[in-house]
Motif scaffolding. Structure first.
Motif, PDB file in Angstrom:
ATOM      1  N   PRO A   1     154.108  89.017 -56.537  1.00 40.40           N
ATOM      2  CA  PRO A   1     153.008  89.542 -57.340  1.00 40.40           C
ATOM      3  C   PRO A   1     151.827  90.040 -56.507  1.00 40.40           C
ATOM      4  O   PRO A   1     150.928  90.666 -57.033  1.00 40.40           O
ATOM      5  CB  PRO A   1     152.587  88.317 -58.158  1.00 40.40           C
ATOM      6  CG  PRO A   1     152.905  87.158 -57.265  1.00 40.40           C
ATOM      7  CD  PRO A   1     154.020  87.578 -56.328  1.00 40.40           C
ATOM      8  N   SER A   2     151.835  89.726 -55.215  1.00 42.06           N
ATOM      9  CA  SER A   2     150.637  90.020 -54.429  1.00 42.06           C
ATOM     10  C   SER A   2     150.704  91.384 -53.746  1.00 42.06           C
ATOM     11  O   SER A   2     150.334  92.399 -54.322  1.00 42.06           O
ATOM     12  CB  SER A   2     150.391  88.907 -53.414  1.00 42.06           C
ATOM     13  OG  SER A   2     151.556  88.660 -52.652  1.00 42.06           O
ATOM     14  N   ILE A   3     151.207  91.445 -52.513  1.00 39.04           N
ATOM     15  CA  ILE A   3     151.070  92.694 -51.762  1.00 39.04           C
ATOM     16  C   ILE A   3     152.221  93.685 -51.978  1.00 39.04           C
ATOM     17  O   ILE A   3     152.053  94.869 -51.758  1.00 39.04           O
ATOM     18  CB  ILE A   3     150.919  92.427 -50.244  1.00 39.04           C
ATOM     19  CG1 ILE A   3     152.119  91.667 -49.689  1.00 39.04           C
ATOM     20  CG2 ILE A   3     149.631  91.698 -49.957  1.00 39.04           C
ATOM     21  CD1 ILE A   3     152.108  91.541 -48.172  1.00 39.04           C
TER      22      ILE A   3
ATOM     23  N   PRO B   1     153.738  95.107 -54.641  1.00 37.18           N
ATOM     24  CA  PRO B   1     153.529  96.306 -55.472  1.00 37.18           C
ATOM     25  C   PRO B   1     152.661  97.346 -54.764  1.00 37.18           C
ATOM     26  O   PRO B   1     152.908  98.542 -54.890  1.00 37.18           O
ATOM     27  CB  PRO B   1     152.819  95.758 -56.714  1.00 37.18           C
ATOM     28  CG  PRO B   1     153.120  94.301 -56.739  1.00 37.18           C
ATOM     29  CD  PRO B   1     153.287  93.885 -55.316  1.00 37.18           C
ATOM     30  N   VAL B   2     151.674  96.871 -54.020  1.00 37.25           N
ATOM     31  CA  VAL B   2     150.797  97.800 -53.303  1.00 37.25           C
ATOM     32  C   VAL B   2     151.582  98.506 -52.193  1.00 37.25           C
ATOM     33  O   VAL B   2     151.498  99.731 -52.024  1.00 37.25           O
ATOM     34  CB  VAL B   2     149.590  97.050 -52.696  1.00 37.25           C
ATOM     35  CG1 VAL B   2     148.624  98.025 -52.055  1.00 37.25           C
ATOM     36  CG2 VAL B   2     148.884  96.231 -53.750  1.00 37.25           C
TER      37      VAL B   2
ATOM     38  N   HIS C   1     154.803  99.056 -52.019  1.00 34.82           N
ATOM     39  CA  HIS C   1     155.797 100.002 -52.513  1.00 34.82           C
ATOM     40  C   HIS C   1     155.177 101.158 -53.291  1.00 34.82           C
ATOM     41  O   HIS C   1     155.782 102.219 -53.403  1.00 34.82           O
ATOM     42  CB  HIS C   1     156.894  99.265 -53.292  1.00 34.82           C
ATOM     43  CG  HIS C   1     157.856  98.590 -52.336  1.00 34.82           C
ATOM     44  ND1 HIS C   1     158.906  97.809 -52.738  1.00 34.82           N
ATOM     45  CD2 HIS C   1     157.903  98.608 -50.979  1.00 34.82           C
ATOM     46  CE1 HIS C   1     159.565  97.360 -51.654  1.00 34.82           C
ATOM     47  NE2 HIS C   1     158.961  97.826 -50.590  1.00 34.82           N
ATOM     48  N   ARG C   2     153.964 100.949 -53.792  1.00 36.60           N
ATOM     49  CA  ARG C   2     153.241 102.081 -54.381  1.00 36.60           C
ATOM     50  C   ARG C   2     152.965 103.101 -53.266  1.00 36.60           C
ATOM     51  O   ARG C   2     153.137 104.304 -53.447  1.00 36.60           O
ATOM     52  CB  ARG C   2     151.935 101.608 -55.017  1.00 36.60           C
ATOM     53  CG  ARG C   2     151.138 102.743 -55.659  1.00 36.60           C
ATOM     54  CD  ARG C   2     149.860 102.258 -56.306  1.00 36.60           C
ATOM     55  NE  ARG C   2     150.138 101.503 -57.519  1.00 36.60           N
ATOM     56  CZ  ARG C   2     149.821 100.231 -57.701  1.00 36.60           C
ATOM     57  NH1 ARG C   2     149.207  99.558 -56.754  1.00 36.60           N
ATOM     58  NH2 ARG C   2     150.114  99.614 -58.828  1.00 36.60           N
TER      59      ARG C   2
ATOM     60  N   LEU D   1     156.232 104.699 -51.900  1.00 35.16           N
ATOM     61  CA  LEU D   1     156.736 105.729 -52.807  1.00 35.16           C
ATOM     62  C   LEU D   1     156.258 107.122 -52.365  1.00 35.16           C
ATOM     63  O   LEU D   1     156.987 108.109 -52.489  1.00 35.16           O
ATOM     64  CB  LEU D   1     156.262 105.414 -54.234  1.00 35.16           C
ATOM     65  CG  LEU D   1     157.145 105.791 -55.421  1.00 35.16           C
ATOM     66  CD1 LEU D   1     158.592 105.382 -55.229  1.00 35.16           C
ATOM     67  CD2 LEU D   1     156.604 105.174 -56.697  1.00 35.16           C
TER      68      LEU D   1
ATOM     69  N   TYR E   1     165.499  97.207 -59.714  1.00 33.62           N
ATOM     70  CA  TYR E   1     164.176  97.408 -59.107  1.00 33.62           C
ATOM     71  C   TYR E   1     164.041  98.846 -58.610  1.00 33.62           C
ATOM     72  O   TYR E   1     163.049  99.525 -58.886  1.00 33.62           O
ATOM     73  CB  TYR E   1     163.989  96.418 -57.955  1.00 33.62           C
ATOM     74  CG  TYR E   1     162.645  96.498 -57.264  1.00 33.62           C
ATOM     75  CD1 TYR E   1     161.525  95.860 -57.791  1.00 33.62           C
ATOM     76  CD2 TYR E   1     162.496  97.211 -56.081  1.00 33.62           C
ATOM     77  CE1 TYR E   1     160.298  95.921 -57.151  1.00 33.62           C
ATOM     78  CE2 TYR E   1     161.272  97.285 -55.437  1.00 33.62           C
ATOM     79  CZ  TYR E   1     160.176  96.644 -55.978  1.00 33.62           C
ATOM     80  OH  TYR E   1     158.960  96.722 -55.342  1.00 33.62           O
TER      81      TYR E   1
ATOM     82  N   LYS F   1     163.781 101.279 -61.540  1.00 32.62           N
ATOM     83  CA  LYS F   1     162.466 101.247 -62.195  1.00 32.62           C
ATOM     84  C   LYS F   1     161.377 101.846 -61.312  1.00 32.62           C
ATOM     85  O   LYS F   1     160.408 102.397 -61.809  1.00 32.62           O
ATOM     86  CB  LYS F   1     162.107  99.807 -62.578  1.00 32.62           C
ATOM     87  CG  LYS F   1     162.879  99.339 -63.789  1.00 32.62           C
ATOM     88  CD  LYS F   1     162.445  97.962 -64.217  1.00 32.62           C
ATOM     89  CE  LYS F   1     163.189  97.537 -65.466  1.00 32.62           C
ATOM     90  NZ  LYS F   1     162.902  96.137 -65.792  1.00 32.62           N
ATOM     91  N   LEU F   2     161.573 101.726 -60.000  1.00 35.46           N
ATOM     92  CA  LEU F   2     160.602 102.313 -59.072  1.00 35.46           C
ATOM     93  C   LEU F   2     160.756 103.836 -59.060  1.00 35.46           C
ATOM     94  O   LEU F   2     159.843 104.555 -58.650  1.00 35.46           O
ATOM     95  CB  LEU F   2     160.829 101.735 -57.671  1.00 35.46           C
ATOM     96  CG  LEU F   2     159.689 101.781 -56.667  1.00 35.46           C
ATOM     97  CD1 LEU F   2     158.455 101.078 -57.189  1.00 35.46           C
ATOM     98  CD2 LEU F   2     160.117 101.151 -55.346  1.00 35.46           C
ATOM     99  N   GLY F   3     161.915 104.309 -59.529  1.00 35.91           N
ATOM    100  CA  GLY F   3     162.165 105.750 -59.546  1.00 35.91           C
ATOM    101  C   GLY F   3     162.877 106.217 -58.287  1.00 35.91           C
ATOM    102  O   GLY F   3     162.768 107.377 -57.900  1.00 35.91           O
TER     103      GLY F   3
END
Lengths: 139, 211
Positions: B85-87, B89-90, B92-93, B96, B128, B131-133
């Motif tokens: 939940p922490s780093i 998502p940032v 992989h954003r 991307l 995963y 959903k990330l595309g």
């Protein structure tokens, strides 16, 4: 004498200006800026700097209709998170796990005020009394 | 006045020489040792650079991926887990953006190793990625033995250990499997720099030789 007089006038004018900003406005601004801090610490990693979410993994927070329709659920979602629950946001399905955030009711009301008045949303202040009421009814 | 003019010409000419002579190269990280061999009666000294160790993992499609599968590719590696939940998502954003930038470029890959293989099965990694595309084989999500993954992280000079602890670095690896850069994956500015560095690396003469 002249110096004292102008100081007095200045004081009166500044007093008037400060009291012009009404209490409600101050309450909103206080909650909004405190909410921004909570958002940065607890929400931003997943939901993004601008509430844009992340692909189909994390829902965006820009859907005012969702926020309105699920008004009474929002405090519960923040406090207890989501697991295996399908949510439809901006017409797209999301089913990722959302971790519970250990926040006090006042912090929840602040962060909701921030979210509901950022990212294109404009829904006014969220009161801590309402958050307390909603938390009592969590399913 | 005239002297000053000539001096200026000299300085300009020198700086022009410098510009054309220095082609930008990325540094090579890690330990290195000298190896001295005798070739045709002459003593030749070569530098042996640190390279990424061998591994054999499984990707999001259930295919086996080893260090050999990445031969001939410049790639970026990171360590993550899907429920982080922490780093993550940032990271992989930001990743991307790297994926989109090099989506249609050959010989480039992104490799994300999960450090929680118990939860992150092939199926979970596939979902995963979807959903990330992420589609195709440009971004690989790899799953292997936990201890192997921790050991491999050391080879990339990053930290991954028990309790789903990992750091957020993106590691840039060249076609000779040498480490050429490390960037904080949570910082968009560093990731932008990495994208520029990847282009610099692609332009290096060494990287154009068929492996």
């Amino acid at each position: 004498m002249r110096w004292q007089l102008s100081a007095l006038i200045l004081f009166v004018i500044s007093f008037l200006v400060i009291s012009c900003a009404n209490d409600q406005d101050i309450e909103f601004k206080r909650a909004y800026s405190a909410g921004e801090v909570v958002y940065t610490q607890h929400c931003q990693n997943c939901h993004g700097n601008n509430g844009e979410g992340l692909s189909a993994l994390m829902p965006p927070l820009t859907d005012s209709v969702y926020l309105k329709q699920n008004k009474t659920q929002l405090a519960c979602i923040i406090k207890f998170g989501l697991k295996d629950k399908l949510v439809i946001v901006s017409g797209k399905p999301y089913q990722n796990q959302m971790p519970p955030a250990d926040l006090a009711p006042i912090e929840i009301s602040q962060v909701l005020t921030y979210v509901k008045n950022s990212f294109g949303n404009k829904m006014g202040v969220v009161k801590v009394e309402d958050v307390n009421k909603d938390l009592g009814d969590c399913k | 006045m005239r002297n000053l003019f000539y001096a200026l010409i000299c300085v300009l000419a020198l700086s022009a020489c410098n510009n054309s002579a220095s082609q930008k190269m990325l540094p090579i990280y890690g330990n290195r040792e000298a190896s001295t061999k005798t070739v045709d009666g002459k003593t030749v000294t070569d530098t042996i650079y640190q390279t990424i160790p061998k591994f054999n993992f499984i990707n999001q499609y259930g295919d086996s991926i080893s260090n050999k599968s990445l031969d001939g590719n410049i790639y970026v590696a990171d360590f993550f887990f899907t429920t982080c939940p922490s780093i993550c998502p940032v990271m992989h954003r930001n990743m991307l953006n790297v994926y989109k930038e090099f989506k249609n470029v050959g010989n480039f890959k992104i490799v994300s190793y999960t450090i929680d293989p118990k939860h992150d099965s092939v199926d979970v990694l596939k979902k995963y990625a979807d959903k990330l595309g992420v589609t195709g084989n440009n971004w690989l999500f790899l799953q292997g033995q936990k201890e192997e993954t921790y050991k491999l992280a050391k080879g990339y000079m990053v930290e991954a250990r028990e309790g789903n602890v990992h750091d957020g670095y993106f590691i840039l690896v060249d076609k000779q499997k040498r480490i050429r850069g490390s960037y904080l994956g949570t910082d968009p500015a560093e990731v932008t720099k990495m994208i520029a560095d990847i282009k610099t690396l692609q332009a290096e003469p060494d990287q154009n030789i068929a492996q």
